[in-house]
Design a protein around this motif. Structure first.
Motif, mmCIF file in Angstrom:
data_model
loop_
_atom_site.group_PDB
_atom_site.id
_atom_site.type_symbol
_atom_site.label_atom_id
_atom_site.label_comp_id
_atom_site.label_asym_id
_atom_site.label_seq_id
_atom_site.Cartn_x
_atom_site.Cartn_y
_atom_site.Cartn_z
ATOM 1 N N ASN A 1 0.845 -1.203 0.000
ATOM 2 C CA ASN A 1 0.000 0.000 0.000
ATOM 3 C C ASN A 1 0.879 1.251 0.000
ATOM 4 O OD1 ASN A 1 -2.115 -1.782 0.158
ATOM 5 N ND2 ASN A 1 -2.665 -1.270 2.242
ATOM 6 N N LEU A 2 1.944 1.188 -0.772
ATOM 7 C CA LEU A 2 2.947 2.241 -0.839
ATOM 8 C C LEU A 2 2.788 3.010 -2.145
ATOM 9 C CD1 LEU A 2 5.593 3.558 0.238
ATOM 10 C CD2 LEU A 2 6.827 1.713 -0.923
ATOM 11 N N LEU A 3 2.715 4.328 -2.039
ATOM 12 C CA LEU A 3 2.554 5.191 -3.200
ATOM 13 C C LEU A 3 3.788 6.061 -3.354
ATOM 14 C CD1 LEU A 3 0.606 6.256 -5.434
ATOM 15 C CD2 LEU A 3 -0.117 7.987 -3.767
ATOM 16 N N ASP A 4 4.460 5.934 -4.500
ATOM 17 C CA ASP A 4 5.546 6.842 -4.856
ATOM 18 C C ASP A 4 4.899 8.051 -5.515
ATOM 19 O OD1 ASP A 4 7.289 4.859 -4.033
ATOM 20 O OD2 ASP A 4 7.896 4.286 -6.043
ATOM 21 N N LEU A 5 5.071 9.206 -4.924
ATOM 22 C CA LEU A 5 4.378 10.413 -5.383
ATOM 23 C C LEU A 5 5.387 11.492 -5.765
ATOM 24 C CD1 LEU A 5 1.380 11.494 -5.538
ATOM 25 C CD2 LEU A 5 1.908 12.651 -3.385
ATOM 26 N N PRO A 6 5.280 12.027 -6.998
ATOM 27 C CA PRO A 6 6.160 13.138 -7.349
ATOM 28 C C PRO A 6 5.807 14.367 -6.515
ATOM 29 C CG PRO A 6 4.579 12.727 -9.108
ATOM 30 C CD PRO A 6 4.378 11.658 -8.081
ATOM 31 N N PRO A 7 6.792 15.162 -6.132
ATOM 32 C CA PRO A 7 6.528 16.320 -5.273
ATOM 33 C C PRO A 7 5.950 17.510 -6.053
ATOM 34 C CG PRO A 7 8.863 16.162 -5.722
ATOM 35 C CD PRO A 7 8.220 14.961 -6.358
ATOM 36 N N ILE A 8 4.793 17.301 -6.619
ATOM 37 C CA ILE A 8 4.111 18.328 -7.415
ATOM 38 C C ILE A 8 3.178 19.110 -6.496
ATOM 39 C CG2 ILE A 8 2.489 18.711 -9.314
ATOM 40 C CD1 ILE A 8 3.489 15.963 -10.385
ATOM 41 N N THR A 9 3.274 20.407 -6.537
ATOM 42 C CA THR A 9 2.438 21.230 -5.665
ATOM 43 C C THR A 9 1.238 21.817 -6.389
ATOM 44 O OG1 THR A 9 3.835 23.153 -6.090
ATOM 45 C CG2 THR A 9 4.376 21.796 -4.166
ATOM 46 N N ASP A 10 1.209 21.716 -7.719
ATOM 47 C CA ASP A 10 0.083 22.219 -8.495
ATOM 48 C C ASP A 10 -1.049 21.187 -8.467
ATOM 49 O OD1 ASP A 10 -1.305 22.194 -11.436
ATOM 50 O OD2 ASP A 10 -0.850 24.249 -10.776
ATOM 51 N N LYS A 11 -2.169 21.561 -7.905
ATOM 52 C CA LYS A 11 -3.289 20.628 -7.717
ATOM 53 C C LYS A 11 -3.811 20.078 -9.044
ATOM 54 C CE LYS A 11 -6.993 22.533 -6.098
ATOM 55 N NZ LYS A 11 -8.084 23.073 -5.276
ATOM 56 N N GLN A 12 -3.898 20.918 -10.059
ATOM 57 C CA GLN A 12 -4.422 20.454 -11.357
ATOM 58 C C GLN A 12 -3.468 19.462 -12.016
ATOM 59 O OE1 GLN A 12 -7.440 20.834 -12.417
ATOM 60 N NE2 GLN A 12 -7.935 22.110 -10.666
ATOM 61 N N GLU A 13 -2.169 19.714 -11.914
ATOM 62 C CA GLU A 13 -1.190 18.774 -12.477
ATOM 63 C C GLU A 13 -1.198 17.465 -11.699
ATOM 64 O OE1 GLU A 13 1.745 17.000 -14.842
ATOM 65 O OE2 GLU A 13 0.287 18.566 -15.213
ATOM 66 N N MET A 14 -1.327 17.539 -10.391
ATOM 67 C CA MET A 14 -1.417 16.330 -9.572
ATOM 68 C C MET A 14 -2.666 15.537 -9.972
ATOM 69 S SD MET A 14 -0.003 14.508 -7.128
ATOM 70 C CE MET A 14 1.028 15.515 -6.077
ATOM 71 N N PHE A 15 -3.775 16.226 -10.140
ATOM 72 C CA PHE A 15 -5.023 15.580 -10.539
ATOM 73 C C PHE A 15 -4.863 14.901 -11.900
ATOM 74 C CE2 PHE A 15 -9.298 15.656 -12.447
ATOM 75 C CZ PHE A 15 -10.009 14.982 -11.470
#
Length: 118
Positions: free
Chosen positions: A88-102
């Motif tokens: 249950n591990l998620l590698d997440l890029p450190p993107i702070t823009d909500k629309q780009e994350m979405f």
């Protein structure tokens, strides 16, 4: 049946509350805030698809969502999120823009295949 295959009593706030973070990520990190904002923008069926992406199934433990131990750790800024379903591990890029994350989150959940227990 729930004992063997889990249930579908989703409590998305409990998922967020139980989530833990690695390295420099924490609940107040801008990328984590962007992730959760993006997650809560998803429709109910899309949230279930996220569980499929994260865990390989849409079923949750019979004791409820509070027993899902999701962990988020940082990865390269240029990558899509990656799930390690056994942990249950998620590698997440450190993107702070909500629309780009979405946008990146939608790519992952819309192009995923998992396994089901039932």
């Amino acid at each position: 049946m729930e004992l063997m295959s889990g249930n579908e009593n989703y409590d998305w706030d409990a998922l967020k509350e139980n989530c833990t973070y690695k390295e420099y990520f924490n609940k107040d990190h801008p990328a984590i805030k962007a992730f959760w904002d993006s997650f809560f923008m998803l429709e109910e069926e899309e949230k279930k698809k996220f569980l499929l992406f994260l865990m390989g199934t849409t079923r949750i433990p019979w004791k409820g969502m509070s027993k899902v131990e999701m962990v988020i750790q940082p990865t390269d800024q240029t990558k899509l999120p990656v799930a390690h379903t056994c942990f249950n591990l998620l590698d997440l890029p450190p993107i702070t823009d909500k629309q780009e994350m979405f946008r990146r989150l939608k790519i992952c959940i819309d192009n995923n295949q998992g396994f089901t227990l039932v």
